[in-house]
Design a protein around this motif. Structure first.
Motif, mmCIF file in Angstrom:
data_model
loop_
_atom_site.group_PDB
_atom_site.id
_atom_site.type_symbol
_atom_site.label_atom_id
_atom_site.label_comp_id
_atom_site.label_asym_id
_atom_site.label_seq_id
_atom_site.Cartn_x
_atom_site.Cartn_y
_atom_site.Cartn_z
ATOM 1 N N GLY A 38 -2.688 9.540 14.958
ATOM 2 C CA GLY A 38 -2.848 8.426 14.022
ATOM 3 C C GLY A 38 -4.139 8.619 13.242
ATOM 4 O O GLY A 38 -5.040 9.338 13.678
ATOM 5 N N GLN A 39 -4.243 7.977 12.073
ATOM 6 C CA GLN A 39 -5.460 8.122 11.262
ATOM 7 C C GLN A 39 -6.354 6.893 11.418
ATOM 8 O O GLN A 39 -5.872 5.805 11.739
ATOM 9 N N GLY A 40 -7.647 7.072 11.129
ATOM 10 C CA GLY A 40 -8.607 5.965 11.118
ATOM 11 C C GLY A 40 -8.563 5.182 12.414
ATOM 12 O O GLY A 40 -8.505 5.742 13.512
ATOM 13 N N SER A 50 -4.071 -0.074 -2.782
ATOM 14 C CA SER A 50 -4.502 0.703 -1.625
ATOM 15 C C SER A 50 -4.117 0.028 -0.310
ATOM 16 O O SER A 50 -4.546 -1.087 -0.040
ATOM 17 N N ASN A 51 -3.277 0.718 0.473
ATOM 18 C CA ASN A 51 -2.983 0.208 1.825
ATOM 19 C C ASN A 51 -2.831 1.360 2.825
ATOM 20 O O ASN A 51 -1.958 1.339 3.680
ATOM 21 N N GLY A 52 -3.726 2.318 2.691
ATOM 22 C CA GLY A 52 -3.737 3.441 3.634
ATOM 23 C C GLY A 52 -4.764 4.473 3.187
ATOM 24 O O GLY A 52 -5.460 4.300 2.188
ATOM 25 N N VAL A 53 -4.804 5.551 3.932
ATOM 26 C CA VAL A 53 -5.803 6.604 3.677
ATOM 27 C C VAL A 53 -5.675 7.179 2.261
ATOM 28 O O VAL A 53 -6.675 7.467 1.600
ATOM 29 N N TYR A 54 -4.417 7.319 1.770
ATOM 30 C CA TYR A 54 -4.258 8.003 0.480
ATOM 31 C C TYR A 54 -4.576 7.087 -0.695
ATOM 32 O O TYR A 54 -5.111 7.544 -1.706
ATOM 33 N N GLY A 55 -4.319 5.779 -0.546
ATOM 34 C CA GLY A 55 -4.780 4.827 -1.560
ATOM 35 C C GLY A 55 -6.309 4.827 -1.600
ATOM 36 O O GLY A 55 -6.921 4.827 -2.680
ATOM 37 N N GLU A 56 -6.923 4.860 -0.417
ATOM 38 C CA GLU A 56 -8.387 4.873 -0.357
ATOM 39 C C GLU A 56 -8.924 6.164 -0.987
ATOM 40 O O GLU A 56 -9.961 6.173 -1.650
ATOM 41 N N GLU A 89 3.032 5.729 1.907
ATOM 42 C CA GLU A 89 1.736 5.900 2.592
ATOM 43 C C GLU A 89 1.990 6.624 3.911
ATOM 44 O O GLU A 89 2.474 6.028 4.891
ATOM 45 N N THR A 90 1.660 7.895 3.902
ATOM 46 C CA THR A 90 1.912 8.754 5.050
ATOM 47 C C THR A 90 1.032 8.362 6.243
ATOM 48 O O THR A 90 1.313 8.741 7.379
#
Ligand SMILES: Cc1ncc(COP(=O)(O)O)c(C=O)c1O
Length: 378
Positions: A340-342, A94-100, A154-155
């Motif tokens: 941007g996300q997060g 996990s290294n972004g929103v989609y891994g999370e 990771e988008t």
């Protein structure tokens, strides 16, 4: 030059990470008419799509498609729940929103999940690719792991993870390798057919230029076998139920028939325009055009060059420019960008080049972006 895109001069160009702009031919597919999914015509369409997906993406014939009516997250859920046997565990990289999100899906279904993530604050975690040696150590530490799941592109940031090297380690440990390739299927440099993926998650409306509403799994023989062994975790997003039905040329639940028509046309276009190699070359060329403009405008890309995807650039907002102002100024000029996300939302924005985009509008982006940055400055 590759001629693509039919967005008319008056239509905004979508520079968000999907749903991506589509061709007239794909949009017109919605008008093919009404069709009952229990009729032979739908079975023919289903069979054609199931065969066309691995062929278009150059996967061996041993890979089977499972189509699902739902966005990419439906495919992620179907892959996670279908890849772990009862009493076994999952390793999520996990290294972004989609891994999370993959981790959240596993936990929501009561699957014991271990996370491998880079150290540091969110910015460091989201800009560092997964190191394959971390996967090796985690697999040694957790012998009950049945499947390893990783996001290829990771988008969140536009970062590519080294799935080939990770896949070799996963295979050595005899675990199943599940890859979320939702924003890389058929459009990023790596030939995913070459990676030893057991279950790949993809979607119709990013690099394949179909409409949103259909996503899919591509399953190799080990993936198919595992789906049959996984316990029943949910009904709608259940890979075993969909696969069994689709092997009989049926779908278990009402499908998005017209979106299937659109995917049919999108895949035909994909092939007619030169297939995977041509699509990858197009995305590479687009990246070169827009990034030369970012450079001249002094905009910095967040992800380091070796790990950059061609389709997504996360850019730092210059001083005194906020995202909402920049978004609106660019929208006035005919371009839709993305936040941007997060934790990246305050200081970054994204420009993505999925879907049908007339090349001249991409070349004109630099001028529009320069003007929008000036107008957005407080
Ligand atoms: C890598 C990746 N995985 C999963 C998803 C989720 O897809 P959806 O928003 O279609 O559910 C996305 C969406 O952008 C994505 O980029």
């Amino acid at each position: 030059m590759y001629s693509d895109g039919e967005a008319g001069a008056g239509s905004p160009v979508l520079l968000n990470p999907g749903p991506a702009g589509t061709s007239e031919r794909v949009k017109n597919a919605l008008l093919r008419g009404d069709l009952c999914h229990r009729e032979p015509e739908f079975s023919e369409l289903l069979n054609r799509l199931r065969a066309a997906l691995p062929r278009a993406l150059e996967f061996p014939e041993t890979y089977e498609s499972v189509l699902i009516t739902g966005s990419g997250t439906a495919a992620m859920e179907m892959a996670v729940t279908g890849s772990v046997r009862a009493g076994r565990e999952i390793l999520v990289l996990s290294n972004g929103v989609y891994g999370e999100r993959l981790l959240a899906i596993a936990r929501a279904h009561g699957i014991t999940a271990h996370e491998v993530a880079p150290d540091g604050d969110q910015l460091e975690r989201w800009t560092t690719p997964i190191d394959p040696t971390w996967v090796e150590s985690a697999l040694a530490a957790y012998p009950e792991v049945d499947a390893v799941v990783c996001v290829h592109h990771e988008t969140t940031t536009g970062l590519i993870n080294p799935v080939r090297a990770i896949g070799e380690i996963v295979a050595r440990h005899r675990a199943l390798f599940v890859v979320d390739a939702i924003s890389s299927t058929g459009n990023e440099e790596l030939d995913l057919a070459d990676v030893g993926i057991d279950i790949l998650c993809g979607t119709a409306n990013k690099g394949l230029h179909g409409l949103p509403g259909i996503s899919f799994l591509l399953c190799g023989p080990a993936g198919v076998a595992r789906i049959a062994e996984a316990p029943m975790r949910g009904l709608y997003n259940n890979a075993a139920i969909h696969l069994a039905g689709q092997r009989r040329c049926e779908v278990p639940f009402t499908p998005a028939v017209q979106i299937c028509y659109a995917l049919d046309e999108a895949l035909a276009e994909y092939t007619e325009r030169g297939g995977r190699r041509a699509r990858v070359a197009l995305y590479r060329e687009r990246a070169a055009v827009v990034r030369a403009g970012f450079d001249r405008l002094g905009l910095k890309i967040l992800v380091d060059p070796p790990h950059r995807a061609n389709s997504v650039s996360t850019l730092r907002l210059p001083e005194r420019v906020t995202y909402p102002r920049l978004h609106d100024e660019l929208a006035k000029r005919g371009y839709i960008i993305y936040a941007g996300q997060g934790g990246l939302a305050a200081g970054h924005f994204r420009i993505c080049t999925f879907g049908e985009i007339p090349f001249e509008r991409l070349e004109a982006l630099e001028f529009a972006l320069g003007a929008a940055l000036l107008a957005a400055r407080d």
